[in-house]
Scaffold this active site. Sequence first.
Site, mmCIF file in Angstrom:
data_model
loop_
_atom_site.group_PDB
_atom_site.id
_atom_site.type_symbol
_atom_site.label_atom_id
_atom_site.label_comp_id
_atom_site.label_asym_id
_atom_site.label_seq_id
_atom_site.Cartn_x
_atom_site.Cartn_y
_atom_site.Cartn_z
ATOM 1 N N ASP A 1 42.683 8.946 -20.773
ATOM 2 C CA ASP A 1 42.221 7.617 -21.196
ATOM 3 C C ASP A 1 42.902 7.090 -22.449
ATOM 4 O O ASP A 1 42.637 5.952 -22.857
ATOM 5 C CB ASP A 1 40.713 7.666 -21.470
ATOM 6 N N ASP B 1 37.697 13.939 -23.828
ATOM 7 C CA ASP B 1 37.007 12.781 -24.408
ATOM 8 C C ASP B 1 37.479 11.482 -23.777
ATOM 9 O O ASP B 1 38.681 11.200 -23.717
ATOM 10 C CB ASP B 1 37.257 12.736 -25.916
ATOM 11 N N ASP C 1 42.029 15.077 -19.165
ATOM 12 C CA ASP C 1 41.665 14.980 -20.569
ATOM 13 C C ASP C 1 40.144 15.163 -20.678
ATOM 14 O O ASP C 1 39.434 15.102 -19.669
ATOM 15 C CB ASP C 1 42.111 13.614 -21.093
#
Length: 530
Positions: free
Chosen positions: A467, A289, A287
């Site tokens: 996250d 961000d 991922d």
Amino acid sequence: MTRATFSDAVDIAAYRAAVFDLDGVVTRTAELHALAWKTMFDAFLAERASREGTPFVPFDLQVDYLTYVDGKPRAQGVESFLVSRGIVLEPGLPADPPGCETHCGLGTRKNDLFLRLLDQKGIALYESTLVLIRRLRAAGLRTALVTSSENGAKMLEQAGIAELFDARVDGSDALRLGLLGKPHPDVFDAALQALSIPASQAIAVEDALSGVASAAAAGYALVIGIDRSGQLGAQMRGQGANIVVPDLQELKLFEPLPAAHLPDALESLDVVLGNSMSQHTPCLFLDYDGTLTDIADRPEQAVLQPSVRALLGELSAWIPVAIVSGRDRESLERLVGLPQLAYAGSHGFDIRGPDGLWQHPDALTACAVLDKAQRQLQQAIGEIPGVLVERKRFAIAVHYRLVSAEEVDRVRMAAANTVRHSATSLRLTCGKCVVELRPSLEWSKGDAVRWLCERLAADVIPLYLGDDETDEDAFRVMPSLGGWGIRVGDGKVGTYASHRLATPAAVEKFLESLLERFGRMTAGGRASAC
């Protein structure tokens, strides 16, 4: 395309209890048992050979121990081995002293040797087993111990782990209750009775063939065999094991738990990659961000550090690397700036992979619905200070990190109402201070990862780092792909990942360690890039 075969993942939520063998599963005492058996039998066989003038054939730790003795009650193990040598002795009584040449007497002699070794060397434990037991108990499962050893209670107390088990059935209990030893189902039946849990909702963990057969005969829903020698896998499956692993740290679990309970991925890199890099290609999915960059107040402020970009570029020369994000693919490609990588934007609806560009055909038809939703959101909440309605090609992200606490509920309600007015064309997903409107299609980051795995390499082991909540869709598919999910960030969140990293800075260190690992590989082990 040939793909690797991996053990199925274990869905913890499907079970209410787990029953563990002791020696070789919880405690590292199987070696002491084996040495005690060999010492006892070799002395007995040597004396008998000298007395009868026959050749002395010593007890074989690899064949005799595993085939005739391992996991069985002492007297039964003695009888089983002696029969294999054509030796017939009287069964004797449990009280027979070690000098008696009976099954029980020789068993007592072996036990005395074992206790002496135990006092000399102490009890070592398998940490991976303790981690699993604690994880299962945290998930609400009851746990029990079964062992043919009459020293079970003493060993648990000496090791300081008695509190990890709700029930115990050891050799002393078997004698008292008249239970038949393994491979009969009696001891595993007794453990379930003590826990008041049916076999259809129970897991058994064993390292002996007789124990695997015992648990299977008791009807356990899942029997896990531990083959530490690498020689018993096929036999364990033949005896009824559903899953066979070399150690319980290799077992993949499918149940959301707080990330803080998971092992650190940086410390477990060798476990994650295993010893299969020569047969399978690790494939790295990340991922953006919150994983490669820290979470920023506004999307444009999340800028990739040059050091991280350099690491991704170097890794892509060794293995396939893909960035999977909720951001638009074109924006993602500009932010990362590495054209050799694969990119999956808009949560996988828009992918540039090794075969070129692919966009979900049904998502393309949803663009008009998203246009209308964007206008509705701007009218409803566009004047709220701090709100950001970010239109992407296949989604709308509503960011409220800078919105006052008093207005957050209004932002969320507006997004929910917009989805409701879309007549099921859109669905709402949540992240860190963001809600997102996406086409209501059965497609996610997990589907995108699966799609890419089928095109990046023949036999891949995917590693997915993410996250946020949308990354859980990818974590869920990792077990079926033989891969590993690594959750980045807050240790309090529930996750389907198998490992964790604390921060994006830890991700950078993980990438450095991964690159170092590939740097040690020979040219013949070099993996294919995207």
